[in-house]
Design a protein around this motif. Sequence first.
Motif, PDB file in Angstrom:
ATOM      1  N   GLY A 172     -27.742  21.706  67.980  1.00 25.05           N
ATOM      2  CA  GLY A 172     -27.198  20.371  67.737  1.00 25.05           C
ATOM      3  C   GLY A 172     -25.949  20.106  68.541  1.00 25.05           C
ATOM      4  N   LEU A 173     -25.059  21.084  68.610  1.00 29.23           N
ATOM      5  CA  LEU A 173     -23.841  20.927  69.402  1.00 29.23           C
ATOM      6  C   LEU A 173     -24.182  20.763  70.879  1.00 29.23           C
ATOM      7  CD1 LEU A 173     -20.751  20.917  69.538  1.00 29.23           C
ATOM      8  CD2 LEU A 173     -20.814  23.424  69.604  1.00 29.23           C
ATOM      9  N   MET A 174     -25.098  21.577  71.371  1.00 27.57           N
ATOM     10  CA  MET A 174     -25.521  21.469  72.770  1.00 27.57           C
ATOM     11  C   MET A 174     -26.067  20.078  73.079  1.00 27.57           C
ATOM     12  SD  MET A 174     -28.767  23.332  74.649  1.00 27.57           S
ATOM     13  CE  MET A 174     -29.929  22.441  73.586  1.00 27.57           C
ATOM     14  N   ASN A 175     -26.936  19.577  72.219  1.00 30.39           N
ATOM     15  CA  ASN A 175     -27.585  18.288  72.490  1.00 30.39           C
ATOM     16  C   ASN A 175     -26.562  17.171  72.672  1.00 30.39           C
ATOM     17  OD1 ASN A 175     -30.119  19.448  72.305  1.00 30.39           O
ATOM     18  ND2 ASN A 175     -30.427  18.870  70.169  1.00 30.39           N
ATOM     19  N   VAL A 176     -25.553  17.138  71.810  1.00 32.79           N
ATOM     20  CA  VAL A 176     -24.546  16.074  71.897  1.00 32.79           C
ATOM     21  C   VAL A 176     -23.642  16.269  73.110  1.00 32.79           C
ATOM     22  CG1 VAL A 176     -22.581  15.003  70.746  1.00 32.79           C
ATOM     23  CG2 VAL A 176     -24.614  15.617  69.424  1.00 32.79           C
ATOM     24  N   LEU A 177     -23.173  17.499  73.329  1.00 36.60           N
ATOM     25  CA  LEU A 177     -22.289  17.739  74.476  1.00 36.60           C
ATOM     26  C   LEU A 177     -23.005  17.489  75.794  1.00 36.60           C
ATOM     27  CD1 LEU A 177     -20.215  20.889  73.409  1.00 36.60           C
ATOM     28  CD2 LEU A 177     -19.721  18.458  73.073  1.00 36.60           C
ATOM     29  N   HIS A 178     -24.301  17.736  75.833  1.00 36.91           N
ATOM     30  CA  HIS A 178     -25.093  17.424  77.030  1.00 36.91           C
ATOM     31  C   HIS A 178     -24.988  15.933  77.362  1.00 36.91           C
ATOM     32  CE1 HIS A 178     -28.630  16.561  79.518  1.00 36.91           C
ATOM     33  NE2 HIS A 178     -29.008  15.709  78.575  1.00 36.91           N
ATOM     34  N   HIS A 179     -25.164  15.095  76.350  1.00 34.58           N
ATOM     35  CA  HIS A 179     -25.104  13.650  76.592  1.00 34.58           C
ATOM     36  C   HIS A 179     -23.689  13.196  76.954  1.00 34.58           C
ATOM     37  CE1 HIS A 179     -29.227  12.714  75.570  1.00 34.58           C
ATOM     38  NE2 HIS A 179     -29.132  13.423  74.463  1.00 34.58           N
ATOM     39  N   GLU A 180     -22.693  13.750  76.283  1.00 41.06           N
ATOM     40  CA  GLU A 180     -21.323  13.308  76.524  1.00 41.06           C
ATOM     41  C   GLU A 180     -20.747  13.866  77.821  1.00 41.06           C
ATOM     42  OE1 GLU A 180     -18.857  13.955  73.115  1.00 41.06           O
ATOM     43  OE2 GLU A 180     -20.112  12.723  71.800  1.00 41.06           O
ATOM     44  N   GLY A 181     -21.257  14.992  78.277  1.00 41.17           N
ATOM     45  CA  GLY A 181     -20.709  15.609  79.487  1.00 41.17           C
ATOM     46  C   GLY A 181     -21.434  15.265  80.767  1.00 41.17           C
ATOM     47  N   GLY A 182     -22.581  14.608  80.652  1.00 37.32           N
ATOM     48  CA  GLY A 182     -23.430  14.374  81.820  1.00 37.32           C
ATOM     49  C   GLY A 182     -22.752  13.626  82.953  1.00 37.32           C
ATOM     50  N   ARG A 183     -21.993  12.606  82.649  1.00 43.73           N
ATOM     51  CA  ARG A 183     -21.391  11.796  83.710  1.00 43.73           C
ATOM     52  C   ARG A 183     -20.319  12.554  84.486  1.00 43.73           C
ATOM     53  NH1 ARG A 183     -17.891   7.415  80.091  1.00 43.73           N
ATOM     54  NH2 ARG A 183     -16.484   8.952  79.130  1.00 43.73           N
ATOM     55  N   ASP A 184     -19.807  13.637  83.905  1.00 47.16           N
ATOM     56  CA  ASP A 184     -18.782  14.438  84.576  1.00 47.16           C
ATOM     57  C   ASP A 184     -19.339  15.772  85.078  1.00 47.16           C
ATOM     58  OD1 ASP A 184     -16.611  12.615  84.179  1.00 47.16           O
ATOM     59  OD2 ASP A 184     -16.587  13.221  82.067  1.00 47.16           O
ATOM     60  N   ASP A 185     -20.658  15.856  85.186  1.00 48.17           N
ATOM     61  CA  ASP A 185     -21.332  17.075  85.641  1.00 48.17           C
ATOM     62  C   ASP A 185     -20.928  18.291  84.820  1.00 48.17           C
ATOM     63  OD1 ASP A 185     -23.116  18.591  87.105  1.00 48.17           O
ATOM     64  OD2 ASP A 185     -21.723  18.979  88.755  1.00 48.17           O
TER      65      ASP A 185
END
Length: 305
Positions: free
Chosen positions: A173-186
Amino acid sequence: MIRFDDQVAIVTGAGVGLGRSHALGLAARGAKVVVNDLGVSTDGKGKSSDAARGVVAEIEAMGGEAFVHGADVTDQGQVNDMIGQTMKRWGRIDILVNNAGILLDKTFAKMSMGDFRKVVDVHLLGSANCCHAVWPIMREQKYGRIVLTSSASGLYGNFGQSNYGAAKAAMAGLMNVLHHEGGRDDIRVNTLAPTAATRMTEQLLPPEALEVLQPETITPGLLYLVSQDAPSKTILSAGAGVFAQTRIYETQGQLIEGDITPEAVAAQWSKITDPTDQEELQDAFSQTRKYAKRAAEAKGIKLDW
């Protein structure tokens, strides 16, 4: 060839076992490594920096750069100090490997909530503390690679490990959210679900299994997950040189029209659980859109959403 020259990596729980293997693997390919280890036993008792210092000595002997930090990952102040010292020394943080963990196994009936909370604190909140501390640095750099460590106990369950299993399942669950929030900053975030011969498993596995389940058979997968061309939002299960992707699927489901009752759910159960054309949803609203569109279409309403 995958290399980490000029990159800085933090590995928690890096004094022994998988963490040690990860730290050495990163250093062997050019990374500067912070060897974090509180130096406790598998149940979280005692403290010693000897093992971590030994890992640093191994890295330095191969010509690499490393230093020890004994931060308790459950203590945000100590984690912040580790991040501050890393930035002061090397000026950047490219990789975070959340590996620190403890075990306090008992059946749920016999487990105290204090022991439940302690394991969740180390695995889940400890990982969140470290991620939160490096997040602004990685955003400013427009680059970051984070790995969380799960387990088959969290993905599939294991008798006597309700605390550990709950904490390890939370990694997805933590991975899924951080993936979406971190995507724009690679910032790419993945989860490793290892099965290895470590202090945590040596009493649980037969000698023949321990012989093939060495941590060094898992670290190559970790190194790929933190590489420049790494995927994101991936659960990589690994052990004994075998690697597999674990995915969460949802069936197509069944729309119940008319009275939506428990009896109607029971009557449609075989269709609800039919795995034909099951799919991997990309985010929470993918599910919301799926349900809303299906219900709207049944009423003759076109829903462009």
